[in-house]
Design a protein around this motif. Structure first.
Motif, PDB file in Angstrom:
ATOM      1  N   ARG A 179       0.878  -1.125  -0.048  1.00 11.63           N
ATOM      2  CA  ARG A 179      -0.070  -0.017  -0.052  1.00 11.63           C
ATOM      3  C   ARG A 179       0.886   1.202   0.018  1.00 11.63           C
ATOM      4  N   TYR A 180       0.379   2.124  -0.926  1.00 11.76           N
ATOM      5  CA  TYR A 180       1.421   3.456  -0.918  1.00 11.76           C
ATOM      6  C   TYR A 180       0.455   4.759  -1.143  1.00 11.76           C
ATOM      7  N   SER A 181       0.775   5.699  -1.126  1.00  9.65           N
ATOM      8  CA  SER A 181       0.249   7.041  -1.416  1.00  9.65           C
ATOM      9  C   SER A 181       0.012   7.145  -2.829  1.00  9.65           C
ATOM     10  N   CYS A 182      -0.999   6.772  -3.184  1.00 11.11           N
ATOM     11  CA  CYS A 182      -1.266   6.969  -4.973  1.00 11.11           C
ATOM     12  C   CYS A 182      -1.552   8.361  -5.344  1.00 11.11           C
ATOM     13  N   ARG A 183      -0.955   8.812  -6.143  1.00 12.18           N
ATOM     14  CA  ARG A 183      -1.113  10.266  -6.706  1.00 12.18           C
ATOM     15  C   ARG A 183      -1.353  10.210  -8.326  1.00 12.18           C
TER      16      ARG A 183
ATOM     17  N   GLU B  14      -6.990   4.515   8.090  1.00  8.65           N
ATOM     18  CA  GLU B  14      -5.905   3.577   7.743  1.00  8.65           C
ATOM     19  C   GLU B  14      -6.866   2.178   7.421  1.00  8.65           C
TER      20      GLU B  14
ATOM     21  N   CYS C  83      -7.840   2.710   3.897  1.00 11.90           N
ATOM     22  CA  CYS C  83      -6.526   2.719   2.784  1.00 11.90           C
ATOM     23  C   CYS C  83      -6.338   1.371   2.596  1.00 11.90           C
TER      24      CYS C  83
ATOM     25  N   THR D  92      -5.470   5.023  -2.831  1.00 14.12           N
ATOM     26  CA  THR D  92      -5.642   6.190  -1.920  1.00 14.12           C
ATOM     27  C   THR D  92      -4.480   6.940  -1.542  1.00 14.12           C
ATOM     28  N   CYS D  93      -4.894   7.936  -1.015  1.00 16.07           N
ATOM     29  CA  CYS D  93      -3.603   8.809  -0.191  1.00 16.07           C
ATOM     30  C   CYS D  93      -4.432   9.810   0.513  1.00 16.07           C
ATOM     31  N   TRP D  94      -3.602   9.831   1.814  1.00 16.25           N
ATOM     32  CA  TRP D  94      -4.246  10.620   2.807  1.00 16.25           C
ATOM     33  C   TRP D  94      -3.841  11.904   2.348  1.00 16.25           C
TER      34      TRP D  94
ATOM     35  N   ILE E 288      -9.479  11.459   1.462  1.00 22.50           N
ATOM     36  CA  ILE E 288      -8.918  10.314   0.761  1.00 22.50           C
ATOM     37  C   ILE E 288      -9.347  10.436  -0.632  1.00 22.50           C
TER      38      ILE E 288
ATOM     39  N   LYS F 152       9.300   2.913  -0.766  1.00 20.16           N
ATOM     40  CA  LYS F 152       9.007   3.910   0.526  1.00 20.16           C
ATOM     41  C   LYS F 152      10.303   3.821   1.544  1.00 20.16           C
TER      42      LYS F 152
END
Length: 176
Positions: free
Chosen positions: A14-18, A108, A111, A121-123, A148, A162
């Motif tokens: 899982r990572y912050s998807c942009r 969390e 996510c 997802t991304c916070w 999100i 990461k």
């Protein structure tokens, strides 16, 4: 040494998807993700949260106006995590309000639940809460805590690196 290989793999991947595809996310899939939020623990089981799903152009525009980075426009749906401070548990010794802690646990869950279903997802916390508050007609006792963005990741399937501190920098045994 990994006692929970499936969960560990999910957390590691899982990572912050942009970057998102333009594929819509079905209401059924959104509801499945949000059901993981419903299962999240909270202090004294107070569950001091609400989650708003914004998936129409008019509602999405509120988020876009509140956050200055262009990448967010690609996500087909936004979920706004709201904190209900007057419903949260407050520690008796010092009055500490656990709303942010409880909402963070629930986010969390969201996510990780989304990741388990192939969604990114991304916070987002660096947004103008006044724009969100006004645009969504939030009462004074309801705080927008996080946005999100959620959708299908537009990637070749590789997980971005990461940067994490080494284990021995974050874990100590015994006293500090």
């Amino acid at each position: 040494m990994n006692a929970y290989p499936e969960f560990y793999h999910l957390a590691a991947e899982r990572y912050s998807c942009r970057k998102y595809t333009n594929a819509p996310v079905s209401r059924e899939l959104i509801m499945a993700v949000l059901d993981t939020v419903r299962l999240a623990p909270s202090a004294c089981n107070k569950q001091p949260w609400k989650f708003l799903v914004l998936d129409t152009p008019e509602l999405r525009d509120i988020v876009i106006r509140s956050y200055s980075r262009d990448w967010i426009k690609e996500a087909p749906v936004y979920i706004v995590a709201l904190g209900l401070h007057d419903e949260a548990w407050h520690r008796s010794f010092d009055g500490k309000d656990h709303t942010d802690v409880d909402v963070s646990i629930a986010v969390e869950h969201l996510c990780l639940g989304a990741a388990s279903l192939g969604l990114g997802t991304c916070w987002v916390c660096n947004f103008d809460p006044a724009i969100v508050r006004e645009g969504l007609n939030l009462p004074d006792n309801v705080e927008p805590i996080a946005i999100i963005p959620m959708g299908y990741p537009d990637s070749d399937g590789t997980v971005p690196e990461k940067k994490r501190k080494p284990f021995d920098e974050i874990v100590k045994w015994g006293k500090y």
